[in-house]
Design a protein around this motif. Structure first.
Motif, PDB file in Angstrom:
ATOM      1  N   PRO A  51      -3.113   9.678   3.052  1.00  0.00           N
ATOM      2  CA  PRO A  51      -3.983   8.804   4.068  1.00  0.00           C
ATOM      3  C   PRO A  51      -3.881   9.403   5.634  1.00  0.00           C
ATOM      4  O   PRO A  51      -4.813   9.509   6.349  1.00  0.00           O
ATOM      5  N   LEU A  52      -2.542  10.116   5.861  1.00  0.00           N
ATOM      6  CA  LEU A  52      -2.518  10.511   7.202  1.00  0.00           C
ATOM      7  C   LEU A  52      -2.400  11.797   7.430  1.00  0.00           C
ATOM      8  O   LEU A  52      -2.042  12.578   6.434  1.00  0.00           O
ATOM      9  N   PRO A  53      -2.719  12.339   8.466  1.00  0.00           N
ATOM     10  CA  PRO A  53      -2.554  13.888   8.913  1.00  0.00           C
ATOM     11  C   PRO A  53      -1.367  14.300   8.315  1.00  0.00           C
ATOM     12  O   PRO A  53      -0.529  13.743   8.847  1.00  0.00           O
TER      13      PRO A  53
ATOM     14  N   GLN B 205     -11.220   1.319   5.205  1.00  0.00           N
ATOM     15  CA  GLN B 205     -12.435   0.794   5.352  1.00  0.00           C
ATOM     16  C   GLN B 205     -13.425   0.292   4.434  1.00  0.00           C
ATOM     17  O   GLN B 205     -14.436  -0.446   4.597  1.00  0.00           O
TER      18      GLN B 205
ATOM     19  N   ASN C 200      -7.666  -6.524   3.628  1.00  0.00           N
ATOM     20  CA  ASN C 200      -7.674  -5.417   4.210  1.00  0.00           C
ATOM     21  C   ASN C 200      -6.341  -4.714   3.975  1.00  0.00           C
ATOM     22  O   ASN C 200      -4.974  -5.371   3.963  1.00  0.00           O
TER      23      ASN C 200
ATOM     24  N   GLU D 163      -6.288  -5.279  13.327  1.00  0.00           N
ATOM     25  CA  GLU D 163      -6.606  -4.366  14.334  1.00  0.00           C
ATOM     26  C   GLU D 163      -5.701  -4.351  15.695  1.00  0.00           C
ATOM     27  O   GLU D 163      -4.941  -3.299  15.800  1.00  0.00           O
TER      28      GLU D 163
ATOM     29  N   MET E  23       1.379   0.149  17.610  1.00  0.00           N
ATOM     30  CA  MET E  23       1.284   1.532  17.863  1.00  0.00           C
ATOM     31  C   MET E  23       1.967   1.948  19.350  1.00  0.00           C
ATOM     32  O   MET E  23       2.370   2.903  19.563  1.00  0.00           O
TER      33      MET E  23
ATOM     34  N   LEU F 265      -2.119  -3.695  14.824  1.00  0.00           N
ATOM     35  CA  LEU F 265      -1.498  -2.323  14.463  1.00  0.00           C
ATOM     36  C   LEU F 265      -1.746  -1.676  15.893  1.00  0.00           C
ATOM     37  O   LEU F 265      -0.876  -0.956  16.065  1.00  0.00           O
ATOM     38  N   LEU F 266      -2.893  -1.837  16.722  1.00  0.00           N
ATOM     39  CA  LEU F 266      -2.723  -0.992  17.923  1.00  0.00           C
ATOM     40  C   LEU F 266      -1.414  -1.349  18.957  1.00  0.00           C
ATOM     41  O   LEU F 266      -0.973  -0.669  19.499  1.00  0.00           O
TER      42      LEU F 266
ATOM     43  N   ASP G 161       1.795   6.603  13.213  1.00  0.00           N
ATOM     44  CA  ASP G 161       0.382   6.775  12.930  1.00  0.00           C
ATOM     45  C   ASP G 161       0.084   6.103  11.756  1.00  0.00           C
ATOM     46  O   ASP G 161       1.004   5.354  11.193  1.00  0.00           O
ATOM     47  N   GLY G 162      -1.093   5.892  11.553  1.00  0.00           N
ATOM     48  CA  GLY G 162      -1.733   5.013  10.255  1.00  0.00           C
ATOM     49  C   GLY G 162      -3.123   5.141  10.153  1.00  0.00           C
ATOM     50  O   GLY G 162      -3.841   5.937  10.704  1.00  0.00           O
ATOM     51  N   ALA G 163      -3.530   4.497   8.875  1.00  0.00           N
ATOM     52  CA  ALA G 163      -4.847   4.463   8.584  1.00  0.00           C
ATOM     53  C   ALA G 163      -5.202   2.886   8.108  1.00  0.00           C
ATOM     54  O   ALA G 163      -4.234   2.411   7.431  1.00  0.00           O
ATOM     55  N   LEU G 164      -6.570   2.627   8.245  1.00  0.00           N
ATOM     56  CA  LEU G 164      -6.993   1.377   8.062  1.00  0.00           C
ATOM     57  C   LEU G 164      -8.050   1.597   7.186  1.00  0.00           C
ATOM     58  O   LEU G 164      -9.015   2.199   7.452  1.00  0.00           O
TER      59      LEU G 164
ATOM     60  N   LYS H 148      -9.856  -8.772  10.093  1.00  0.00           N
ATOM     61  CA  LYS H 148      -9.637  -7.377  10.528  1.00  0.00           C
ATOM     62  C   LYS H 148      -9.485  -7.459  12.164  1.00  0.00           C
ATOM     63  O   LYS H 148      -8.701  -6.306  12.208  1.00  0.00           O
TER      64      LYS H 148
END
Lengths: 565, 251
Positions: A369-371, A415, A318, A396, A403, A399-400, A410-413, A392
């Motif tokens: 990948p991030l806004p 998929q 991942n 997760e 955060m 990361l949470l 911010d971040g993206a995982l 995973k």
């Protein structure tokens, strides 16, 4: 992992074409993919496809033309420094002989006509490094097929005082794998057999000329992976990887080659073959001499066979791409990741916002990948484990938590594998983006993580508007890739950077070469990272193993040392 | 208006496919599974329509074993409002899926049903067409552009067909299947992954929906394509011509 590597090749261009051809062979079918291959398939030392090579050529030549045109003296001086290699400042060792026709016929007798190469075009490739920064003038390339042949060649060269350069895939970044003058190039690429693989222990024994990617492909069918992975894997050879102690992305998980290489077969300058090709994880009998040949850049002997411990290929991979507000948060995130991700953490890479801008502006097909938002730092975390659901969930949760604690903004995982590859591409595409942005001064430094980014900030102040200072690297290993990007090479800028960067690194007890080696580029700078008596001991070892100094001369050790001896 | 999107869990498209030794199918054990890329595009389109204010809710539907919930979670993390999982253990062929979707459409009453044009595992490219037929709804397949007109209750769909583009105008409710160039799906960001945790996934069984799962098709055998033979390097033009004439028999 092999699959990941393969996917990366496609990511430069929208995945759409690829999807249509899924599982057929889009590489063969689509020329765009061919050119994307080299581009996407790199980490720190990208290999260029033919078209990109010619672009590089063009850059080089147009630059030279410009210099000639304007006739600026300083620019010409830079030529020597930037592209002409340091050869202009080094004297060819007068003790070395020059090739004669008898030598050629001897080599033909040993290797056969076909493997004694004097063809201009092939010699040009062998004489030039991939960055086109260093160029030698060797007149002879030898391609032995066995240890016995390597031994015979070296024995002869030693007796004749002919200098040699061992060469693998020639993907080095410090001018270590190309001749400086007329050294004979010994390329072991024909020695590319896999000798054995033990499926129980995961120990692979192979010849030095095996290309890293081929080993990865072979191991994939056995359910294993190589403990190292690097951008140049499509060309770089295991013998060269070992000789330069190549680092790469998996180091944070599997450690360096000093730990993974279990044994070596090495040919010394006088032709003696040292059989240290053990396949044992534990062997405390006397001095462990193989370590002398790992990372000595071919200056002590030519590696001909390698025995290496390979880890099993785990299926649950991942990747997360994260934003941090400051460097301190990146560090805290690393500490947290070590504790909370523990055994599944397999990469921890970072880049700063200027690096991100560079990739977004100069590489096609890359998107953030991030806004869009102003983030100062980005971190890429990869986990590798045996159970998808467990890995995973663990990632997760981590990361949470991070955060929530404000370590990441911010971040993206990812998929799927495609998304994971596109995250990797941002990090891996950096060297390529830098090349496209103009001139680049590259430094590969090991520093205490705490102070690492201070250097970057100091360099920014020092250079002001004149250059873009870009930082990225293997944060998990304390390895900073400091890159200074300018529209063109200038002596004035170089004088601002060197020796300042080396002095700074030395002051903080860092290393001026984390994973690239010293080669020709930094042979004289070794004292910044090693005390005089240590360097002198290295000199004695060199003298003992290679009394005439024929192996990869002018590299690794300072020139003062080799000329005085 | 509500949009329903069907998403399928398939072997990740970057994974090298291995055929099972008994030739009964492909190996799925210990293999990375992801959302079908065409379904990702379908979901992305639904989300964009919702974000433009033309729809009020996006419902993601997946069918198959328990792990489909993971795929639905991905869909929810991308932005779907809620999920529906039809739990079924056996093989689901396009007609069964179309029947299940029809049953769900009757429950949810969406104004638009969006699907990927095909799944990359079986490459059937049938479900969208079948469900449109069963519902007697208009269909726009292989969509490369979708424009919704709320007032006219219609949707304009550009289709990629041989030789160019075809533009259709469909009255709602309608079925759309998405092609690759329609959009670029978004990533699942951490704040959205967090939000997705509290979103609802409702479970149905085929029995709940009064659909009998039966197979009209039988897989006889799955085999790998023949391996490409290694090439040879010829030393001269004459040899090449000789080989082309006498070995390949092409000239």
């Amino acid at each position: 992992m092999q699959n990941w590597g393969r996917t990366r090749r496609f990511l430069i261009y929208p995945a759409v074409n690829f999807l249509n051809n899924r599982r057929s062979n889009p590489i063969a079918a689509n020329p765009v993919f061919n050119s994307a291959f080299g581009l996407a398939n790199h980490r720190d030392s990208p290999l260029y496809s033919e078209s990109e090579k010619s672009n590089l050529h063009t850059c080089f030549h147009s630059l030279r033309d410009k210099v000639v045109e304007t006739g600026i003296r300083s620019a010409i001086r830079f030529q020597h420094r930037g592209f002409g290699s340091d050869a202009t400042k080094i004297q060819r060792n007068p003790l070395f002989s020059t090739l004669n026709s008898e030598d050629i016929s001897y080599f033909k007798g040993v290797l056969g006509e076909k493997n004694v190469i004097q063809d201009e075009e092939r010699l040009l490739t062998a004489n030039t490094d991939w960055m086109h920064k260093y160029r030698g003038s060797s007149k002879l390339l030898l391609q032995p097929r066995s240890t016995e042949e390597v031994s015979q060649i070296l024995k002869y060269c030693n007796s004749r005082s002919l200098a040699v350069v061992p060469q693998g895939g020639n993907t080095g970044l410090v001018g270590g794998s190309v001749p400086v003058f007329d050294e004979v190039v010994i390329n072991v690429s024909l020695m590319n057999n896999i000798i054995s693989f033990d499926k129980v222990s995961g120990i692979l024994v192979c010849e030095a000329g095996c290309i890293l990617e081929n080993l990865i492909t072979f191991l994939d069918t056995q359910g294993y992976i190589m403990p190292l992975d690097l951008g140049a894997k499509g060309s770089s050879q295991i013998g060269g990887n070992v000789s330069t102690n190549a680092g790469g992305l998996r180091l944070v998980r599997y450690g360096s080659l000093h730990g993974n290489v279990l044994g070596l077969e090495v040919v010394l300058a006088n032709g003696d073959v040292l059989d240290m090709l053990g396949t044992l994880r534990k062997d405390n009998t006397g001095y462990d001499l193989k370590h002398l040949f790992i990372g000595s850049e071919g200056s002590l002997g030519i590696v001909t066979k390698v025995s290496i411990l390979t880890p099993p290929k785990l299926s649950a991979v991942n990747v997360a791409f994260l934003a941090c507000k400051d460097y301190f948060s990146c560090q805290k995130l690393l500490v947290e990741a070590k504790w909370k991700l523990g055994e599944i953490l397999s990469a921890f890479e970072f880049l700063d916002n200027l690096a991100m801008d560079l990739v977004l502006n100069h590489l096609e097909g890359v998107r953030n990948p991030l806004p869009p938002s102003l983030h100062s730092f980005y971190v890429l975390i990869e986990t590798t484990g045996s159970d998808e659901a467990y890995s995973k969930e663990k990632l997760e949760a981590f990361l949470l938590h991070a955060m929530g604690a404000g370590l990441i903004t911010d971040g993206a995982l990812a998929q799927d594998i495609n998304q994971a590859s596109s995250f990797w591409l941002i990090r891996e595409g950096l060297p390529e983006a830098l090349m496209k942005a103009g001139a680049v001064y590259k430094y590969d430094l090991s520093l205490p993580i705490e102070n690492m980014y201070n250097l970057v900030e100091e360099m920014r102040i020092r250079l002001g508007e004149s250059a873009t200072v870009v930082a990225y690297g293997h944060l998990g290993d304390g390895n900073l890739h400091l890159n200074i990007s300018t529209p063109q090479y200038e002596d004035k800028i170089l004088a601002q950077i060197e020796p300042y960067v080396y002095e700074w690194t030395s002051k903080h007890r860092g290393s001026i070469s984390a994973e690239h080696g010293l080669g020709l580029m930094k042979a004289n700078e070794i004292f910044y990272s090693k005390p005089t008596n240590v360097v002198h001991l290295m000199g004695s070892i060199k003298k003992a193993l290679d009394p005439k100094g024929i192996l990869n001369p002018y590299k690794v050790l300072p020139h003062s040392l080799s000329s005085s001896s | 208006m509500k949009i329903m999107v069907a998403i399928k869990r398939v072997i990740d498209y970057a994974v090298k496919i291995r055929v099972k030794p008994d030739k009964s199918g492909v190996e799925t054990k210990n293999v990375k599974m992801s959302m079908n890329p065409f379904c990702e595009i379908a979901l992305e389109e639904a989300l964009r329509i919702k974000e433009s204010g033309m729809a009020s809710e996006v419902v993601a539907v997946s069918m198959g074993p328990t792990q489909c919930v993971d795929t639905l979670r991905t869909g929810l993390a991308m932005g779907a409002d809620r999920g529906i999982h039809v739990e079924a253990t056996g093989a689901l062929l396009p007609l069964s899926v179309a029947r299940l979707l029809r049953a769900l459409v009757e429950v949810e009453e969406p104004g638009l049903l969006i699907l990927g044009k095909q799944a990359i595992d079986d490459d059937c490219n049938q479900t969208g067409q079948m469900v449109a037929g069963l519902l007697n709804w208009p269909q726009g397949t292989f969509a490369s552009k979708v424009v919704l007109d709320k007032e006219k209750q219609a949707v304009t769909v550009d289709r990629e067909v041989d030789g160019g583009l075809e533009t259709l105008c469909l009255d709602l409710p309608a079925v759309i299947t998405t092609d690759l160039r329609l959009n670029q799906p978004r990533y699942a960001t951490l704040p959205n992954i967090m939000k997705a945790k509290s979103k609802v996934i409702k479970k149905f069984s085929p029995q709940d929906l009064n659909v009998e799962i039966k197979s009209d098709l039988e897989v006889v055998q799955v085999t790998e394509p023949p391996k490409r033979k290694a090439g040879v390097i010829v030393s001269s033009v004459d040899e090449l011509i000789d080989k082309l004439k006498n070995e390949a028999n092409v000239i």
